[in-house]
Design an enzyme around this catalytic site. Structure first.
Site, PDB file in Angstrom:
ATOM      1  N   THR A 281     -13.209   5.951  -3.083  1.00  0.00           N
ATOM      2  CA  THR A 281     -12.642   7.221  -2.639  1.00  0.00           C
ATOM      3  C   THR A 281     -11.535   7.668  -3.593  1.00  0.00           C
ATOM      4  O   THR A 281     -10.907   6.864  -4.275  1.00  0.00           O
ATOM      5  CB  THR A 281     -12.079   7.117  -1.208  1.00  0.00           C
ATOM      6  OG1 THR A 281     -10.972   6.207  -1.181  1.00  0.00           O
ATOM      7  CG2 THR A 281     -13.155   6.649  -0.239  1.00  0.00           C
ATOM      8  N   GLY A 282     -11.342   8.976  -3.654  1.00  0.00           N
ATOM      9  CA  GLY A 282     -10.313   9.521  -4.526  1.00  0.00           C
ATOM     10  C   GLY A 282     -10.514   9.128  -5.971  1.00  0.00           C
ATOM     11  O   GLY A 282      -9.573   8.717  -6.651  1.00  0.00           O
TER      12      GLY A 282
ATOM     13  N   SER B  94      -9.951  11.122 -10.707  1.00  0.00           N
ATOM     14  CA  SER B  94      -8.998  10.957 -11.800  1.00  0.00           C
ATOM     15  C   SER B  94      -8.183   9.696 -11.567  1.00  0.00           C
ATOM     16  O   SER B  94      -8.301   9.034 -10.530  1.00  0.00           O
ATOM     17  CB  SER B  94      -8.058  12.174 -11.912  1.00  0.00           C
ATOM     18  OG  SER B  94      -7.208  12.246 -10.787  1.00  0.00           O
ATOM     19  N   GLY B  95      -7.340   9.368 -12.524  1.00  0.00           N
ATOM     20  CA  GLY B  95      -6.377   8.295 -12.373  1.00  0.00           C
ATOM     21  C   GLY B  95      -6.978   6.933 -12.113  1.00  0.00           C
ATOM     22  O   GLY B  95      -8.002   6.542 -12.692  1.00  0.00           O
TER      23      GLY B  95
ATOM     24  N   GLY C 156      -8.488   5.735  -9.440  1.00  0.00           N
ATOM     25  CA  GLY C 156      -9.814   5.769  -8.818  1.00  0.00           C
ATOM     26  C   GLY C 156     -10.917   5.962  -9.833  1.00  0.00           C
ATOM     27  O   GLY C 156     -11.955   5.290  -9.779  1.00  0.00           O
TER      28      GLY C 156
ATOM     29  N   SER D  11       0.222  -0.706  -3.080  1.00  0.00           N
ATOM     30  CA  SER D  11       1.251  -0.412  -4.084  1.00  0.00           C
ATOM     31  C   SER D  11       2.350  -1.454  -3.969  1.00  0.00           C
ATOM     32  O   SER D  11       2.521  -2.089  -2.919  1.00  0.00           O
ATOM     33  CB  SER D  11       1.841   0.978  -3.821  1.00  0.00           C
ATOM     34  OG  SER D  11       3.031   1.184  -4.542  1.00  0.00           O
TER      35      SER D  11
ATOM     36  N   TYR E  21       5.747   7.177   2.060  1.00  0.00           N
ATOM     37  CA  TYR E  21       4.691   6.582   1.234  1.00  0.00           C
ATOM     38  C   TYR E  21       4.708   5.059   1.358  1.00  0.00           C
ATOM     39  O   TYR E  21       3.676   4.429   1.595  1.00  0.00           O
ATOM     40  CB  TYR E  21       4.902   6.998  -0.222  1.00  0.00           C
ATOM     41  CG  TYR E  21       3.991   6.315  -1.212  1.00  0.00           C
ATOM     42  CD1 TYR E  21       2.652   6.686  -1.311  1.00  0.00           C
ATOM     43  CD2 TYR E  21       4.462   5.309  -2.055  1.00  0.00           C
ATOM     44  CE1 TYR E  21       1.804   6.061  -2.231  1.00  0.00           C
ATOM     45  CE2 TYR E  21       3.636   4.688  -2.976  1.00  0.00           C
ATOM     46  CZ  TYR E  21       2.310   5.068  -3.059  1.00  0.00           C
ATOM     47  OH  TYR E  21       1.478   4.452  -3.964  1.00  0.00           O
TER      48      TYR E  21
END
Length: 264
Positions: free
Chosen positions: A13-14, A17-18, A20, A141, A154
């Site tokens: 998922t997601g 870009s980045g 993912g 994270s 977050y």
């Protein structure tokens, strides 16, 4: 170590870009059929083509669905009902003073970063158990164990992912299915680049913005730089493999040593 994911299907998922996208490329390069996911149909389709090209011709499908909503998660499940590997990477972040964050933002962060993974794991994990093999990975994270003052909402969601992955791993113990969290540190993605501009200044060159951010806001980094998305993808690729069969219920750090702890 040779990792071969031929015959496996991976949903990331997601992944437009980045981190993912880097994960999708790594899994496709290892032979998995990869489902690339994002919210915007055109961007998702374009990302799918890019992942296929970058991985050397891997089998890639694109499914546009906003997994932060129950309807979007259901749409992704309908389009890709079977997965051997589920990477819950979708997430949002942003800085805000903790006492000024309205209810709607707390809920948006929780739905996007936590509930999206719950909904997809709830569908896919029992099916993995029935087949006797599976990998569920939450992209958490270092903020899960070192709450950033400027992003408490977050950090809260990232800590929740650790509890989720551990609890789910316990539920599927001994089945051949593993559930883990991977904890990247500050990683140079398009979103983080924008975040840096906001924190350091739009007129500061990126290299200098990176140096200042690490020195001033993440001084515990042992790398002394931002992590690159492919460095995170390498750990996710291993965690997705047969070789990681004894790794489950774990919080796996690829944070560049930012979190000054021995165990997450």
């Amino acid at each position: 170590m040779h990792i071969d994911l031929s015959g496996r299907t991976a949903v990331v998922t997601g992944s437009t870009s980045g981190i993912g996208r880097a994960i999708a490329v790594a899994l496709a390069r290892a032979g998995a059929e990869v489902v690339v996911n994002g919210r915007d149909p055109e961007r998702t389709a374009r990302a799918g083509r890019g992942v296929a090209e970058e991985s050397g011709g891997g089998t890639v499908r694109s499914v546009a669905a906003d997994v932060a909503t129950a309807e979007g998660a259901a749409a992704l499940v309908a389009a890709a009902p079977e997965a051997d590997i589920l990477v819950n990477n979708t997430g949002v972040f942003g800085a805000a003073p903790v006492f000024e964050i309205p209810d709607g933002e707390w809920l948006r962060f929780f739905e996007t970063n936590v509930l999206s993974g719950v909904r997809l794991a709830r569908h896919h994990t029992p099916r993995m158990v029935a087949r006797g093999w599976g990998r569920v990975i939450f992209i958490s994270s270092e903020s899960a164990v070192m709450t950033p003052t400027e992003m408490v909402h977050y950090g809260m969601t990232k800590t929740a992912q650790l509890a989720l992955s551990r609890g789910m791993a316990q539920e599927v113990a001994g089945t051949g299915v593993t559930v883990n969290s991977v904890l990247p540190g500050p990683t140079l993605t398009p979103g983080v680049e924008e975040f840096l501009r906001d924190r350091v200044g739009a007129d500061v060159p990126l290299e200098e913005a990176e140096r200042r951010f690490i020195a001033e806001e993440r001084p515990t980094s042992l790398l002394g730089r931002l992590i690159r998305p492919d460095e995170v993808a390498n750990l996710v690729l291993y965690t997705s493999s047969d070789q990681a069969s004894a790794t489950t219920g774990a919080a796996l750090r690829v944070d560049g040593g930012v979190a000054p702890t021995l165990i997450p």
